[in-house]
Design a protein around this motif. Sequence first.
Motif, PDB file in Angstrom:
ATOM      1  N   THR A 145       5.521 -10.777  11.749  1.00  0.00           N
ATOM      2  CA  THR A 145       4.469  -9.905  12.246  1.00  0.00           C
ATOM      3  C   THR A 145       4.582  -9.695  13.753  1.00  0.00           C
ATOM      4  OG1 THR A 145       3.010 -10.657  10.464  1.00  0.00           O
ATOM      5  CG2 THR A 145       1.975  -9.563  12.334  1.00  0.00           C
ATOM      6  N   ALA A 166      -0.812  -2.949   6.934  1.00  0.00           N
ATOM      7  CA  ALA A 166      -1.075  -4.388   6.818  1.00  0.00           C
ATOM      8  C   ALA A 166      -0.988  -4.796   5.352  1.00  0.00           C
ATOM      9  CB  ALA A 166      -2.433  -4.722   7.402  1.00  0.00           C
ATOM     10  N   THR A 169      -1.164  -9.248   2.592  1.00  0.00           N
ATOM     11  CA  THR A 169      -2.502  -9.714   2.205  1.00  0.00           C
ATOM     12  C   THR A 169      -2.467 -11.131   1.658  1.00  0.00           C
ATOM     13  OG1 THR A 169      -2.234  -8.780  -0.019  1.00  0.00           O
ATOM     14  CG2 THR A 169      -3.231  -7.365   1.655  1.00  0.00           C
ATOM     15  N   ARG A 175      -3.488  -9.854   8.544  1.00  0.00           N
ATOM     16  CA  ARG A 175      -4.085  -8.541   8.820  1.00  0.00           C
ATOM     17  C   ARG A 175      -4.692  -8.514  10.221  1.00  0.00           C
ATOM     18  NH1 ARG A 175      -9.271  -6.928   7.576  1.00  0.00           N
ATOM     19  NH2 ARG A 175      -9.503  -8.809   6.304  1.00  0.00           N
ATOM     20  N   GLU A 176      -5.392  -9.583  10.574  1.00  0.00           N
ATOM     21  CA  GLU A 176      -5.990  -9.659  11.908  1.00  0.00           C
ATOM     22  C   GLU A 176      -4.919  -9.693  12.994  1.00  0.00           C
ATOM     23  OE1 GLU A 176      -6.835 -11.422   9.330  1.00  0.00           O
ATOM     24  OE2 GLU A 176      -8.911 -10.807   8.940  1.00  0.00           O
ATOM     25  N   ALA A 179      -3.543  -6.302  13.408  1.00  0.00           N
ATOM     26  CA  ALA A 179      -4.542  -5.444  14.045  1.00  0.00           C
ATOM     27  C   ALA A 179      -4.543  -5.641  15.560  1.00  0.00           C
ATOM     28  CB  ALA A 179      -5.929  -5.725  13.466  1.00  0.00           C
ATOM     29  N   ILE A 189      -3.624   1.740  12.259  1.00  0.00           N
ATOM     30  CA  ILE A 189      -3.276   0.746  11.245  1.00  0.00           C
ATOM     31  C   ILE A 189      -4.040   1.044   9.959  1.00  0.00           C
ATOM     32  CG2 ILE A 189      -5.036  -0.835  12.105  1.00  0.00           C
ATOM     33  CD1 ILE A 189      -3.270  -3.171  11.187  1.00  0.00           C
ATOM     34  N   ALA A 191      -5.348  -0.836   6.639  1.00  0.00           N
ATOM     35  CA  ALA A 191      -5.569  -2.193   6.137  1.00  0.00           C
ATOM     36  C   ALA A 191      -6.730  -2.185   5.158  1.00  0.00           C
ATOM     37  CB  ALA A 191      -5.854  -3.150   7.295  1.00  0.00           C
ATOM     38  N   GLN A 192      -6.678  -3.128   4.229  1.00  0.00           N
ATOM     39  CA  GLN A 192      -7.765  -3.314   3.270  1.00  0.00           C
ATOM     40  C   GLN A 192      -8.018  -4.806   3.142  1.00  0.00           C
ATOM     41  OE1 GLN A 192      -6.659  -1.601  -0.456  1.00  0.00           O
ATOM     42  NE2 GLN A 192      -6.246   0.434   0.385  1.00  0.00           N
ATOM     43  N   GLU A 193      -9.263  -5.210   3.241  1.00  0.00           N
ATOM     44  CA  GLU A 193      -9.584  -6.627   3.099  1.00  0.00           C
ATOM     45  C   GLU A 193      -9.380  -7.046   1.643  1.00  0.00           C
ATOM     46  OE1 GLU A 193     -13.170  -9.795   4.127  1.00  0.00           O
ATOM     47  OE2 GLU A 193     -13.379  -7.670   4.603  1.00  0.00           O
ATOM     48  N   VAL A 200      -1.894  -0.830  -0.447  1.00  0.00           N
ATOM     49  CA  VAL A 200      -1.962  -0.627   1.004  1.00  0.00           C
ATOM     50  C   VAL A 200      -0.725   0.145   1.482  1.00  0.00           C
ATOM     51  CG1 VAL A 200      -1.961  -1.784   3.256  1.00  0.00           C
ATOM     52  CG2 VAL A 200      -3.378  -2.678   1.393  1.00  0.00           C
TER      53      VAL A 200
END
Length: 340
Positions: A145, A166, A169, A175-176, A179, A189, A191-193, A200
């Motif tokens: 990353t 992102a 997962t 992801r953070e 970001a 970006i 992204a999906q929690e 994604v």
Amino acid sequence: MFSFFKKKIAATTAATATPASPPKATPAPAERPREGWMARLGKGLRRTGQSISTVFTGAQIDDVLYEELETALLMADTGVQATTYLLGNLKQRVKDTGTTEPSAVKALLAASIAQLLKPLEKSLIIGAHKPTIIMVAGVNGAGKTTSIGKLTRHLSDSGASVLLAAADTFRAAAREQLAVWATRNTVEIVAQEGGDPAAVSFDAVTAGRARGKDVVLVDTAGRLPTQLHLMEELKKIKRVVQKAEPTAPHEVLLVIDGNTGQNALTQVKAFDETLSLTGLIVTKLDGTAKGGVLAAIALWGQSRATAGRSVVPVYFIGVGEAVEDLETFNAQEFADALLS
């Protein structure tokens, strides 16, 4: 078209490439000075090169010197096959040049290493497809990353618009972390929690095309080659990306940790079998005594080419945490820094 290599090489490459669509016209970025990079590279490879260089402090060229050199190369994780290759090549160079001083043999070894590594040189070209879709894989802790963040900066500095996906997962903080890099580089970006990595990736490719981005960088989950279910997930991501864009992914990069030595070569082979790699990013060469693994990767690349496939190039190498510590790979620079 954006190319990340020395200007004189990039200009030639860009001139001969025929893009599928006209590349975005952007001013050429100022070339980053290589002098500072060479100093950092030499410092980073000091532990690898020190044991090799001490071999050439003896009084004569004899079997003892070659035996000590063999041990030093193996300790640097060059690997048995690459070590045998380099010793054979070096002995021939000594014979052809009539060299009699051990100190002069070091320069011949540098030339031999540079020749072996030369096929790994290739510039990353952006612009033949819009957007250029780049999948990035790697095991946990390799610096995947972070390398994506640094690569984003290189791309942005060269005028390319970048969208990050992102798709890692699997790791909670990935992801953070991505970001943060998006914010630093002022790029968008997707992204999906808790989202599905393939979903994604699909959304990012679709968004990249709709928003006119030059590059979509897909950060996939870090995994070991032995985690078969996760390797299958990588295949799924690639298939889904191809559904979003039939010509994609245009690059499939693997980030490997230079500290892992021969394990890095094992990772390259495993991920190549799963994804058909197009390039490598080698990180953490600073402070490692195992930088010789690039020679092993180069020799593997020769066997791959003999089998009718292309060599997997090393696009970038890293020697630190700063953005400027990730640079394009140059075989002669690497060999010179190794034995400086």
